[in-house]
Design a protein around this motif. Structure first.
Motif, PDB file in Angstrom:
ATOM      1  N   LYS A   1       0.758  -1.294   0.196  1.00  0.00           N
ATOM      2  CA  LYS A   1      -0.515   0.144   0.137  1.00  0.00           C
ATOM      3  C   LYS A   1       0.594   1.356   0.191  1.00  0.00           C
ATOM      4  O   LYS A   1       0.343   2.245  -0.306  1.00  0.00           O
ATOM      5  CB  LYS A   1      -1.214   0.181   1.292  1.00  0.00           C
ATOM      6  CG  LYS A   1      -1.594  -1.262   0.613  1.00  0.00           C
ATOM      7  CD  LYS A   1      -2.988  -0.687   1.693  1.00  0.00           C
ATOM      8  CE  LYS A   1      -4.382  -1.239   1.990  1.00  0.00           C
ATOM      9  NZ  LYS A   1      -5.676  -1.321   2.897  1.00  0.00           N
TER      10      LYS A   1
ATOM     11  N   ASN B   1     -14.142   3.660   3.093  1.00  0.00           N
ATOM     12  CA  ASN B   1     -13.145   3.421   4.150  1.00  0.00           C
ATOM     13  C   ASN B   1     -13.260   4.055   5.393  1.00  0.00           C
ATOM     14  O   ASN B   1     -12.496   2.932   6.730  1.00  0.00           O
ATOM     15  CB  ASN B   1     -11.682   3.846   3.068  1.00  0.00           C
ATOM     16  CG  ASN B   1     -11.750   3.271   2.370  1.00  0.00           C
ATOM     17  OD1 ASN B   1     -12.071   1.994   2.395  1.00  0.00           O
ATOM     18  ND2 ASN B   1     -10.646   3.363   1.453  1.00  0.00           N
TER      19      ASN B   1
ATOM     20  N   ALA C   1      -4.990   0.118   7.334  1.00  0.00           N
ATOM     21  CA  ALA C   1      -5.120   1.954   7.317  1.00  0.00           C
ATOM     22  C   ALA C   1      -3.840   2.247   7.657  1.00  0.00           C
ATOM     23  O   ALA C   1      -3.426   3.468   6.498  1.00  0.00           O
ATOM     24  CB  ALA C   1      -5.951   2.242   8.110  1.00  0.00           C
TER      25      ALA C   1
ATOM     26  N   ASN D   1      -5.306   4.265   2.771  1.00  0.00           N
ATOM     27  CA  ASN D   1      -6.121   4.106   2.229  1.00  0.00           C
ATOM     28  C   ASN D   1      -6.401   5.250   1.445  1.00  0.00           C
ATOM     29  O   ASN D   1      -6.864   5.414   0.435  1.00  0.00           O
ATOM     30  CB  ASN D   1      -6.651   4.208   2.843  1.00  0.00           C
ATOM     31  CG  ASN D   1      -6.594   2.129   3.315  1.00  0.00           C
ATOM     32  OD1 ASN D   1      -5.896   1.642   3.160  1.00  0.00           O
ATOM     33  ND2 ASN D   1      -7.583   2.158   4.225  1.00  0.00           N
TER      34      ASN D   1
END
Ligand code: ADP
Ligand code: K
Ligand code: ZN
Length: 434
Positions: free
Chosen positions: A23, A109, A261, A289
């Protein structure tokens, strides 16, 4: 069913790190769409794919609140303005405000993280959840609102203030859970008493979610005692969305911070090097995110530490200790570094002391003095002078033992200290600056 998202919440450490590396590489590319990160990373030769393992995050520069201010309002926007559907902004009474942008997917989210957090603290879709928080630019309003709805509980968007109305709502709809700032709940309790009500007897409350401002373990225990509820610590900051960043589970032993996250680091606020595991330092966070406005290695200024060991709840996301304050909360009197929470911790352990206090720093003659006004419980305030004098001396001694400075202590009547609309103001600095 014990988890909101079992697989994510119980992911083994190695897997969490793998997800974070993937990510982070992606989010570097997204961030580079913004003017700020685009220019910065190009000038330093940073690009997506540079992160091979999680330790590589330390090669990236920090982002500070000042950077956000300097590039207000659009400098950190990483997507087309058309994609942005909401902003939250800090008041900005001093200098430029800061603003955080969200796309529709970002909001979804975020709502999911809040739902996961509430579930972790034992809230369910059968609960009636009253959100006693300012709605508007402050993230505690809408942030919880959408999370409660995503969880499926019945939400009461009560907003802040008007305690009589809050109590009426609780009684009309059988409120079982509340989110509020801890300093407000202590005051709300007094209103219950003034109305001749006992929250243990006259409400269905069983869960509080308290946060948005530092508070001591002793303060939490008091709130639990007064209302006969469990109170769970909720941590978040607008820069990382708002609520739903880190939350206590039902074991109430530290706050799980959602590592799918966020990448979480704790650094020495002076050297900016990682502190040894378990030591207190400044929390640094990377949002993994958010599409509209990723923030990478953001210095929160909040002080905390990682708690060692595994949590019996089975969640693998690491736990933070309660926030002991912000690096900019610390004040120095007579050469001693003092955090307001140290003084709160001392006061809340003394049974005769009420729930509110105010610390004033003032120059008296040539000296800096520490003045602590302390609310005394009503049944004690009408007590005899000898007892009050003894109590004052006891408070002075206990504070001095904790912070190494002898304070002036002034006992005051309950409800007589100034009350702020939002987060409690604990320290006023009136010192003559040279
Ligand atoms: P502001 O920075 O204007 O206060 P925020 O609503 O973003 O606006 O506040 C986030 C800050 O509030 C955090 O950085 C932290 O200092 C404090 N905070 C939030 N939750 C907690 C908590 N549970 N315990 C202690 N401090 C908290
Ligand atoms: K429901
Ligand atoms: Zn846990």
């Amino acid at each position: 069913m014990n988890y909101w998202e079992k697989e994510i919440e119980t992911l083994p450490r190695g897997e969490i790190n793998k997800v974070q590396v993937e990510k982070l590489n992606h989010i570097i590319g997204v961030a580079m769409q913004s003017e700020y990160y685009g220019n910065l990373y190009k000038s330093k030769g940073i690009k997506p794919g540079d992160i091979k393992n999680i330790e590589d995050v330390t090669k990236l520069p920090f982002t500070t609140k000042q950077n956000l201010r300097d590039n207000f309002p659009w400098g950190f926007l990483a997507c087309n303005k058309k994609e942005v559907v909401r902003l939250h902004s800090s008041s900005g009474t001093t200098g430029n405000p800061t603003v955080i942008f969200h796309t529709a997917a970002d909001l979804d989210n975020w709502a999911n993280l809040v739902a996961r957090s509430l579930f972790t603290a034992g809230v369910r879709d059968t609960d009636v959840f009253q959100n006693v928080s300012g709605y508007g630019l402050f993230t505690g309003g809408l942030g919880f609102q959408y999370g409660i709805e995503k969880l499926g509980a019945l939400s009461i968007p009560a907003g802040a203030g008007n305690s009589i109305r809050q109590i009426k709502l609780m009684q009309d709809y059988g409120t079982t859970a509340i989110h509020a700032i801890p300093s407000y709940l202590a005051r709300l309790y007094d209103v219950f008493l003034e109305e001749g009500l006992d929250p243990r007897r006259d409400t269905k409350l069983h869960t509080f979610v308290i946060g948005a401002e530092p508070h001591s373990e002793e303060h939490r225990r008091r709130i639990e005692e007064m209302f006969g509820v469990k109170a769970y610590n909720s941590f978040g900051l607008s820069e990382m969305n708002g609520p739903g960043v880190a939350f206590e589970c039902t074991y109430q032993d530290g706050l799980h911070i959602w590592e799918d996250a966020y990448i979480v680091e704790i650094v020495d606020p002076v050297t900016l090097e990682p502190v040894p595991d378990g030591e207190v330092g400044e929390l640094v966070m990377t949002s993994l995110n958010r599409q509209a406005m990723p923030l990478i290695r953001y210095r929160t200024r909040d002080l905390t530490r990682f708690l060692p060991g595994d949590c019996p709840c089975g969640r693998t996301h690491r736990r933070l200790d309660r926030i002991s304050g912000r690096s900019d909360d610390m004040f120095i009197v007579k050469g001693c570094n003092i955090f307001p929470m140290q003084i709160e911790g001392v006061l809340m352990k003394i049974p005769e002391v009420g729930n509110d206090y105010l610390i004033t720093l003032d120059t008296v003659g040539d000296n800096d003095e520490l003045i602590v006004e302390v609310e005394v419980k009503r049944e004690w305030f009408s007590g005899d002078l000898y007892k009050l004098d003894k109590l004052t001396k006891d408070i002075i001694r206990k504070i001095r033992d904790e912070v190494l400075v002898k304070p002036f202590v002034k006992l005051v009547e309950p409800g007589s200290l100034p009350q702020s609309e939002g987060k409690a103001v604990r320290v006023i600095d009136k010192r003559v600056k040279i």
